[in-house]
Design a protein around this motif. Structure first.
Motif, mmCIF file in Angstrom:
data_model
loop_
_atom_site.group_PDB
_atom_site.id
_atom_site.type_symbol
_atom_site.label_atom_id
_atom_site.label_comp_id
_atom_site.label_asym_id
_atom_site.label_seq_id
_atom_site.Cartn_x
_atom_site.Cartn_y
_atom_site.Cartn_z
ATOM 1 N N ALA A 262 0.795 -1.126 -0.138
ATOM 2 C CA ALA A 262 0.080 0.028 0.145
ATOM 3 C C ALA A 262 0.877 1.274 -0.066
ATOM 4 O O ALA A 262 1.894 1.172 0.638
ATOM 5 C CB ALA A 262 -0.943 0.079 1.237
ATOM 6 N N SER A 263 0.479 2.357 -0.771
ATOM 7 C CA SER A 263 1.043 3.510 -0.789
ATOM 8 C C SER A 263 0.090 4.716 -0.601
ATOM 9 O O SER A 263 -1.005 4.357 -0.750
ATOM 10 C CB SER A 263 1.996 3.460 -2.023
ATOM 11 N N GLY A 264 0.695 5.705 -0.523
ATOM 12 C CA GLY A 264 -0.172 6.951 -0.784
ATOM 13 C C GLY A 264 -0.248 7.765 0.633
ATOM 14 O O GLY A 264 0.183 7.068 1.776
ATOM 15 N N ARG A 265 -1.127 8.754 0.620
ATOM 16 C CA ARG A 265 -0.979 9.683 1.832
ATOM 17 C C ARG A 265 -1.978 9.100 2.771
ATOM 18 O O ARG A 265 -1.563 9.155 4.007
ATOM 19 C CB ARG A 265 -1.528 10.991 1.298
ATOM 20 N N VAL A 266 -2.968 8.384 2.583
ATOM 21 C CA VAL A 266 -3.949 7.915 3.321
ATOM 22 C C VAL A 266 -3.086 6.940 4.565
ATOM 23 O O VAL A 266 -3.203 6.596 5.497
ATOM 24 C CB VAL A 266 -5.140 7.364 2.700
ATOM 25 N N THR A 267 -2.326 6.154 3.475
ATOM 26 C CA THR A 267 -1.319 4.983 4.224
ATOM 27 C C THR A 267 -0.463 5.389 5.318
ATOM 28 O O THR A 267 -0.312 5.013 6.193
ATOM 29 C CB THR A 267 -0.663 4.139 3.076
ATOM 30 N N ALA A 268 0.015 6.747 4.693
ATOM 31 C CA ALA A 268 1.168 7.359 5.831
ATOM 32 C C ALA A 268 0.279 8.111 6.804
ATOM 33 O O ALA A 268 0.761 8.095 7.926
ATOM 34 C CB ALA A 268 2.002 8.430 4.989
ATOM 35 N N ASP A 269 -0.671 8.637 6.802
ATOM 36 C CA ASP A 269 -1.467 9.399 7.612
ATOM 37 C C ASP A 269 -2.489 8.635 8.506
ATOM 38 O O ASP A 269 -2.532 9.082 9.745
ATOM 39 C CB ASP A 269 -2.465 10.513 6.887
ATOM 40 N N HIS A 270 -2.870 7.477 8.156
ATOM 41 C CA HIS A 270 -3.903 6.591 8.758
ATOM 42 C C HIS A 270 -3.394 5.114 8.792
ATOM 43 O O HIS A 270 -3.954 4.323 8.228
ATOM 44 C CB HIS A 270 -5.216 6.786 8.391
ATOM 45 N N THR B 60 -3.617 2.984 11.041
ATOM 46 C CA THR B 60 -4.778 1.727 11.352
ATOM 47 C C THR B 60 -5.240 1.448 9.936
ATOM 48 O O THR B 60 -5.942 0.326 10.296
ATOM 49 C CB THR B 60 -5.554 2.166 12.407
ATOM 50 N N TRP B 61 -5.619 2.181 9.087
ATOM 51 C CA TRP B 61 -6.182 1.652 7.791
ATOM 52 C C TRP B 61 -5.598 0.344 7.414
ATOM 53 O O TRP B 61 -6.340 -0.659 7.084
ATOM 54 C CB TRP B 61 -6.386 2.873 6.907
ATOM 55 N N LEU B 62 -4.338 0.343 7.351
ATOM 56 C CA LEU B 62 -3.688 -0.875 7.133
ATOM 57 C C LEU B 62 -4.008 -2.144 7.681
ATOM 58 O O LEU B 62 -4.042 -3.394 7.292
ATOM 59 C CB LEU B 62 -2.288 -0.786 6.884
ATOM 60 N N SER B 63 -4.383 -2.012 9.097
ATOM 61 C CA SER B 63 -4.788 -3.060 9.994
ATOM 62 C C SER B 63 -6.297 -3.571 9.360
ATOM 63 O O SER B 63 -6.256 -4.885 9.380
ATOM 64 C CB SER B 63 -4.769 -2.784 11.261
ATOM 65 N N VAL B 64 -7.054 -2.566 9.203
ATOM 66 C CA VAL B 64 -8.465 -3.002 8.731
ATOM 67 C C VAL B 64 -8.223 -3.491 7.291
ATOM 68 O O VAL B 64 -9.026 -4.789 7.104
ATOM 69 C CB VAL B 64 -9.265 -1.714 8.610
ATOM 70 N N LEU B 65 -7.475 -3.199 6.508
ATOM 71 C CA LEU B 65 -7.272 -3.967 5.026
ATOM 72 C C LEU B 65 -6.821 -5.326 5.255
ATOM 73 O O LEU B 65 -7.360 -5.942 4.702
ATOM 74 C CB LEU B 65 -6.393 -2.864 4.272
ATOM 75 N N ALA B 66 -5.786 -5.295 6.279
ATOM 76 C CA ALA B 66 -5.047 -6.699 6.292
ATOM 77 C C ALA B 66 -6.287 -7.739 6.805
ATOM 78 O O ALA B 66 -6.339 -8.742 6.291
ATOM 79 C CB ALA B 66 -4.003 -6.758 7.402
ATOM 80 N N ASP B 67 -7.162 -7.434 7.758
ATOM 81 C CA ASP B 67 -8.024 -8.028 8.277
ATOM 82 C C ASP B 67 -9.134 -8.471 7.095
ATOM 83 O O ASP B 67 -9.593 -9.596 7.005
ATOM 84 C CB ASP B 67 -9.003 -7.561 9.387
#
Length: 150
Positions: A64-72, A74-81
């Motif tokens: 994952a890349s981009g500003r949302v990835t850097a700024d949030h 916890t979003w990556l944990s949601v996506l992984a789940d």
């Protein structure tokens, strides 16, 4: 939530699809709404992930890349789940440009070794969350059929 603020731009390509908040009550908090946005986006990504599998791809991880990835993060944990696989942030600007360069290098300099990009700490799915995201997917798909698919 169906996160189609600018139409559905993948899987169904429903340009007129609209964002929908579902199950909101007086007890719904701002944090619930924020979480619903991330979960809805994750469900949209899951639809693409499943189509990749149907086409024969077997993704072991998502970068994952981009500003949302850097700024949030916890979003990556949601996506992984939601996806049931590891999600790793790419910690560099202009990641799309890097991908374009790699495609070009495959043509003009296939023998040149590629540098390893700066990856961040990966996020893995949590087994205890599996049932919640399975049920969320079912609710998302039912809402999608009712509100988007015509």
């Amino acid at each position: 939530m169906l996160p189609f603020f600018t139409g559905e731009r993948s899987t169904g390509w429903a340009a007129t699809a609209q964002a929908q908040l579902l199950g909101v009550t007086a007890a719904t908090t701002l944090a619930d709404l924020w979480g619903g946005v991330f979960e809805g986006i994750a469900m949209s990504y899951l639809r693409v992930h499943e189509q990749l599998k149907e086409a024969g791809a077997l993704p072991e991880r998502v970068v994952a890349s981009g500003r949302v990835t850097a700024d949030h993060p916890t979003w990556l944990s949601v996506l992984a789940d939601a996806l049931g696989c590891e999600v790793v942030p790419l910690e560099m600007k202009r990641a799309t440009l890097r991908g374009t360069v790699l495609i070009a290098l495959d043509v003009v300099a296939p023998e040149v070794r590629r540098a390893t990009p700066p990856f961040g700490q990966g996020h893995r799915s949590i087994d205890a969350h599996r049932e919640y995201f399975r049920e969320l997917r079912d609710r998302f798909e039912a809402a999608h059929r009712a509100l988007v698919v015509k």
